[in-house]
Design an enzyme around this catalytic site. Structure first.
Site: not given
Ligand code: FAD
Ligand code: NAD
Length: 465
Positions: A40, A320, A444
């Site tokens: 997640g 996300a 509406h």
């Molecule tokens: P991530 O969700 O960061 O996932 C990356 C994963 O990779 C992590 O679980 C990490 O543990 C894993 N990982 C990293 N390196 C390694 C490795 N070497 N080996 C194994 N695993 C590894 N976005 C929205 O669209 N709407 C929102 O309302 C929103 N609210 C947010 C609120 C907060 C407080 C924060 C911090 C962010 C929010 N975001 C929101 C942004 C959103 O969370 C990110 O854009 C999104 O999670 C990015 O997805 P991702 O898959 O690129 O990376």
């Protein structure tokens, strides 16, 4: 060392990585996903979902307090209290349900999930270090980087103790009396407003002269008004110099050459996020970078053949739904489909109170692109549903080409407008014109009628204003 092979190896189980893996599995691609922390990723565990849960709890508490102070609706409530430990347990329950659901979806798609940190050896070989036991060497045909991002730390105020990152602010041990928030962007304002609703004295320090500086001023004005009305103190155009327990946060207003201290029990530092590109051997691939993030083309390909990248590691917008859409797109290409990641728009929603939605081009962006456009806004003060919800602040705005009325952008600010994002994005993806929206019968009474009226107003045909 134990060795395994797979066609696709995904590093990172956030919205980008897990969606890519599910889609790849559905398409029959042998897929392995490695996640070091929790399925997640940021979004489900420490981002989108927990923040929206906390915001909702804070809104409910504020509503109860508002009614206790004498409600014109005739509701009588006395002395509401909040048990923050129970709030955090409730929020954690939602996170567990969702992350458990992701695990089940991955199993259903026959994806092999390995818990552990991945270390890249080369573009086709990764070592997975599980929390316990022997490391595993995985050889793959395609490598997908989806490692996300981490919060930016201020050297003068490293995270820990009273200095909170967003992760700490989402699992508070106490409701602090005084909270200083550094950064008036998405996280600073979403969480700063939530804490204010929990009864906290909140002060926001922002380096630029505006809140939510990536949005246009007309759109952020109602947010600014709400911040001021709620009693949040703003220090714009200020930089933070450090922190000590006795005096609080040291702040400097450069324009006025003034320095002052803001007493604080907790300090939330929310000054942006940085792509996670270090600490797992990525440097060894020598991929082309674009500043701090991995450079990708319109297929989400990096500069190395069969090495793909999606989500926050590929830079802005760090959202996300962008990561998920890229993940699906990469999986389909590996399955042989002809896909590109070239969306007409990527919606952005800020869950402040009022909420802000931006889809496609603003009037300023359309003008800057040399387009001859019309724009029109419809205020919620003229919308019946908004009145019944006590939510008459804000407006819906549409931007369209003058010559053929093709809709280029929608923006809205107001209570509950996040849910209008679906209508906005669909109209742009489907190439709608002002007439399409203006002549669609909208139910509406709904806030959506403001969408129809904005389109009619741009045509000079508004009915209710
Ligand atoms: P991530 O969700 O960061 O996932 C990356 C994963 O990779 C992590 O679980 C990490 O543990 C894993 N990982 C990293 N390196 C390694 C490795 N070497 N080996 C194994 N695993 C590894 N976005 C929205 O669209 N709407 C929102 O309302 C929103 N609210 C947010 C609120 C907060 C407080 C924060 C911090 C962010 C929010 N975001 C929101 C942004 C959103 O969370 C990110 O854009 C999104 O999670 C990015 O997805 P991702 O898959 O690129 O990376
Ligand atoms: P942000 O980029 O939204 O805002 C950071 C703010 O901090 C900016 O206004 C910036 O001018 C200010 N700033 C930077 N350095 C500063 C300093 N030294 N002192 C004072 N102010 C400073 O970043 P964020 O709020 O940390 O959020 C990170 C990212 O997470 C967002 O860009 C977004 O991609 C994502 N996010 C999205 C949502 C959503 O979609 N609703 C919610 C939360 C987070």
């Amino acid at each position: 060392m134990k060795e395994m092979t797979t066609k696709l190896l995904v590093i990172g189980g956030g919205p980008g990585g897990y969606v890519a893996a599910i889609r790849a599995g559905q398409l029959g691609i042998p897929t392995m996903l490695v996640e070091g922390a929790s399925l997640g990723g940021t979004c489900l565990n420490i981002g989108c979902i927990p923040s929206k849960a906390l915001i909702h709890a804070a809104e409910e508490f504020e509503r109860a307090r508002h009614q206790a102070a004498g409600s014109q609706l005739g509701i009588r409530v006395s002395d509401p209290q909040i048990d923050i430990a129970q709030t955090v347990r409730w929020k954690d329950g939602i996170v567990q349900r969702l992350t458990g659901g992701v695990g089940a979806l991955l199993r259903k798609a026959s994806v092999q999930v390995h818990k552990g940190w991945a270390e890249i050896e080369d573009g086709k070989t990764v070592i997975v270090k599980p929390p316990e036991g022997e490391p595993l060497r995985v050889r793959c045909e395609h490598l997908l980087l989806a490692t996300g991002s981490t919060p930016v730390e201020l050297p003068s105020m490293p995270f820990g103790g009273a200095i909170w990152s967003s992760t700490d602010a989402l699992s508070p041990d106490v409701v602090p009396k005084r909270l200083v928030v550094v950064g008036a962007g998405y996280i600073g304002l979403e969480l700063g407003m939530a804490y204010r609703k929990l009864g906290v004295e909140v002060t926001v320090v922002e380096a630029l002269q505006r809140v939510l500086p990536t949005y246009d001023e007309e759109l952020t004005q109602p947010v600014l008004d709400a911040l001021q009305k709620s009693g949040i103190v703003l220090h714009l155009g200020c930089s933070v110099q450090g922190w000590d327990a006795e005096h609080g946060v040291h702040v400097r207003n450069d324009a006025r050459a003034e320095e002052f201290a803001l007493p604080a029990d907790r300090v939330l530092v929310a000054v942006g996020r940085r792509p996670r590109t270090a600490g797992f051997g990525l440097e060894s691939l020598q991929l082309d970078m674009a500043g701090r993030h991995v450079a990708i083309d319109a297929h989400c390909r990096t500069s190395m053949r069969h090495v793909w990248a999606i989500g926050d590691i590929t830079g802005e917008p760090m959202l996300a739904h962008r990561a998920m859409a890229q993940g699906e797109c990469v999986a389909e290409q590996i399955a042989g489909k002809n896909r590109r990641f070239e969306p007409m728009q990527i919606p952005a929603v800020c869950f402040t109170d009022p909420e802000v939605v931006v889809v496609g081009k603003t009037p300023g962006e359309a003008r800057a692109a040399g387009l001859d456009c019309i724009d029109a806004a419809f205020p919620f003060s003229a919308n019946g549903r908004a009145m019944t919800l006590e939510a008459t602040g804000g407006f819906v705005r549409v931007v369209a080409r003058r010559d053929n009325h093709l809709i280029l952008g929608w923006q809205a600010v107001g209570q509950g407008v996040a849910e209008l994002a679906a209508a906005f994005t669909q109209s742009i993806e489907m190439g709608a014109r002002l007439e399409d929206v203006g002549h669609t019968i909208h139910a509406h009474p709904t806030l959506g009628e403001a969408v129809q009226e904005a389109a009619l107003r741009a045509l000079g045909q508004a009915l209710h204003i």
